[in-house]
Scaffold this motif. Sequence first.
Motif, PDB file in Angstrom:
ATOM      1  N   CYS A 103       8.009 -55.338   3.832  1.00 47.06           N
ATOM      2  CA  CYS A 103       7.028 -55.719   4.906  1.00 47.06           C
ATOM      3  C   CYS A 103       6.342 -57.031   4.662  1.00 47.06           C
ATOM      4  O   CYS A 103       6.259 -57.377   3.525  1.00 47.06           O
ATOM      5  CB  CYS A 103       5.725 -54.630   4.673  1.00 47.06           C
ATOM      6  N   ARG A 104       6.404 -57.974   5.801  1.00 45.52           N
ATOM      7  CA  ARG A 104       5.948 -59.078   5.827  1.00 45.52           C
ATOM      8  C   ARG A 104       4.397 -59.294   5.646  1.00 45.52           C
ATOM      9  O   ARG A 104       4.053 -60.413   4.997  1.00 45.52           O
ATOM     10  CB  ARG A 104       6.390 -59.968   7.192  1.00 45.52           C
ATOM     11  N   LYS A 105       3.781 -58.354   5.824  1.00 41.76           N
ATOM     12  CA  LYS A 105       2.359 -58.307   5.607  1.00 41.76           C
ATOM     13  C   LYS A 105       1.776 -58.008   4.113  1.00 41.76           C
ATOM     14  O   LYS A 105       1.279 -58.785   3.453  1.00 41.76           O
ATOM     15  CB  LYS A 105       1.622 -57.400   6.542  1.00 41.76           C
ATOM     16  N   CYS A 106       2.029 -56.660   3.849  1.00 44.64           N
ATOM     17  CA  CYS A 106       1.724 -56.441   2.445  1.00 44.64           C
ATOM     18  C   CYS A 106       2.806 -56.521   1.194  1.00 44.64           C
ATOM     19  O   CYS A 106       2.487 -56.265   0.192  1.00 44.64           O
ATOM     20  CB  CYS A 106       1.281 -54.903   2.474  1.00 44.64           C
ATOM     21  N   GLN A 107       3.949 -57.078   1.547  1.00 47.39           N
ATOM     22  CA  GLN A 107       5.309 -57.226   0.705  1.00 47.39           C
ATOM     23  C   GLN A 107       5.524 -55.926  -0.120  1.00 47.39           C
ATOM     24  O   GLN A 107       6.230 -56.260  -0.875  1.00 47.39           O
ATOM     25  CB  GLN A 107       4.531 -58.370  -0.096  1.00 47.39           C
ATOM     26  N   GLU A 140      13.340 -56.900   7.048  1.00 48.76           N
ATOM     27  CA  GLU A 140      11.962 -57.087   7.240  1.00 48.76           C
ATOM     28  C   GLU A 140      11.278 -56.836   8.267  1.00 48.76           C
ATOM     29  O   GLU A 140      11.749 -56.956   9.600  1.00 48.76           O
ATOM     30  CB  GLU A 140      12.102 -58.866   6.969  1.00 48.76           C
ATOM     31  N   ILE A 142       7.135 -55.104   9.720  1.00 52.30           N
ATOM     32  CA  ILE A 142       5.809 -54.883   9.573  1.00 52.30           C
ATOM     33  C   ILE A 142       5.764 -53.109   9.245  1.00 52.30           C
ATOM     34  O   ILE A 142       6.056 -52.416  10.161  1.00 52.30           O
ATOM     35  CB  ILE A 142       4.777 -55.101  10.294  1.00 52.30           C
ATOM     36  N   CYS A 143       5.138 -52.946   8.120  1.00 50.07           N
ATOM     37  CA  CYS A 143       5.282 -51.286   7.866  1.00 50.07           C
ATOM     38  C   CYS A 143       4.110 -50.635   8.805  1.00 50.07           C
ATOM     39  O   CYS A 143       3.119 -51.173   9.318  1.00 50.07           O
ATOM     40  CB  CYS A 143       5.091 -51.041   6.202  1.00 50.07           C
ATOM     41  N   CYS A 146       0.566 -51.379   7.993  1.00 54.75           N
ATOM     42  CA  CYS A 146       0.035 -52.734   8.428  1.00 54.75           C
ATOM     43  C   CYS A 146      -0.218 -52.528   9.850  1.00 54.75           C
ATOM     44  O   CYS A 146      -1.176 -53.006  10.178  1.00 54.75           O
ATOM     45  CB  CYS A 146       0.790 -53.771   7.769  1.00 54.75           C
ATOM     46  N   LEU A 147       0.583 -51.912  10.562  1.00 54.38           N
ATOM     47  CA  LEU A 147       0.495 -51.852  11.969  1.00 54.38           C
ATOM     48  C   LEU A 147      -0.548 -51.108  12.355  1.00 54.38           C
ATOM     49  O   LEU A 147      -1.675 -51.572  13.172  1.00 54.38           O
ATOM     50  CB  LEU A 147       1.622 -51.260  12.459  1.00 54.38           C
ATOM     51  N   GLU A 150      -3.646 -53.344  11.939  1.00 49.98           N
ATOM     52  CA  GLU A 150      -3.916 -54.380  12.843  1.00 49.98           C
ATOM     53  C   GLU A 150      -4.481 -53.651  14.155  1.00 49.98           C
ATOM     54  O   GLU A 150      -5.272 -54.272  14.751  1.00 49.98           O
ATOM     55  CB  GLU A 150      -2.506 -54.758  13.398  1.00 49.98           C
TER      56      GLU A 150
END
Length: 153
Positions: A103-107, A140, A142-143, A146-147, A150
């Motif tokens: 995930c690009r947001k939470c890694q 890669e 966004i999980c 995280c979605l 958002e």
Amino acid sequence: VKKSQNQDISQKLSGFEAICREKGLKLTHQRLEIYRELLLAKDHPTVETLYQRVKKRIPTISLDTVYRTLAMLEEADMINRIQTSEGHARFEPDYGVHHHLICRKCQNITDFTWKAFDTMPPPPEIEQWGEVGVKNIVIEGICSDCLRKEEKK
Ligand SMILES: [Zn+2]
Ligand SMILES: [Zn+2]
């Protein structure tokens, strides 16, 4: 489940001992603890994260020792390195063929398996290129956690 996991860990630790003996490397308490910590980790930690965890039990340990131990384990094919686009290498014990979602947001890194891909023959240009060793997929995006966050904003 707990018991078999413990057995698995002690088996892997003795494997590490054997490799050290083979290569004439000193098997220190610190090295064993670093490997044990990684065997217990479920989150594909960075060197820094692993260092912070081991430090709780061995306050005298240095970041350099963690780096060198991981390099040694990697060379012996006992652990895998996962390269992420943010630049930090993440590590996991080697436990069979699987792939990664990052995930690009939470890694967060999530493991997944893809039998069809694993058994798929490579395209002809790869056969011409040479011999394939390891095939790893890193996806890669966004999980869903995280979605959802958002959407709430
Ligand atoms: Zn995420
Ligand atoms: Zn993994």
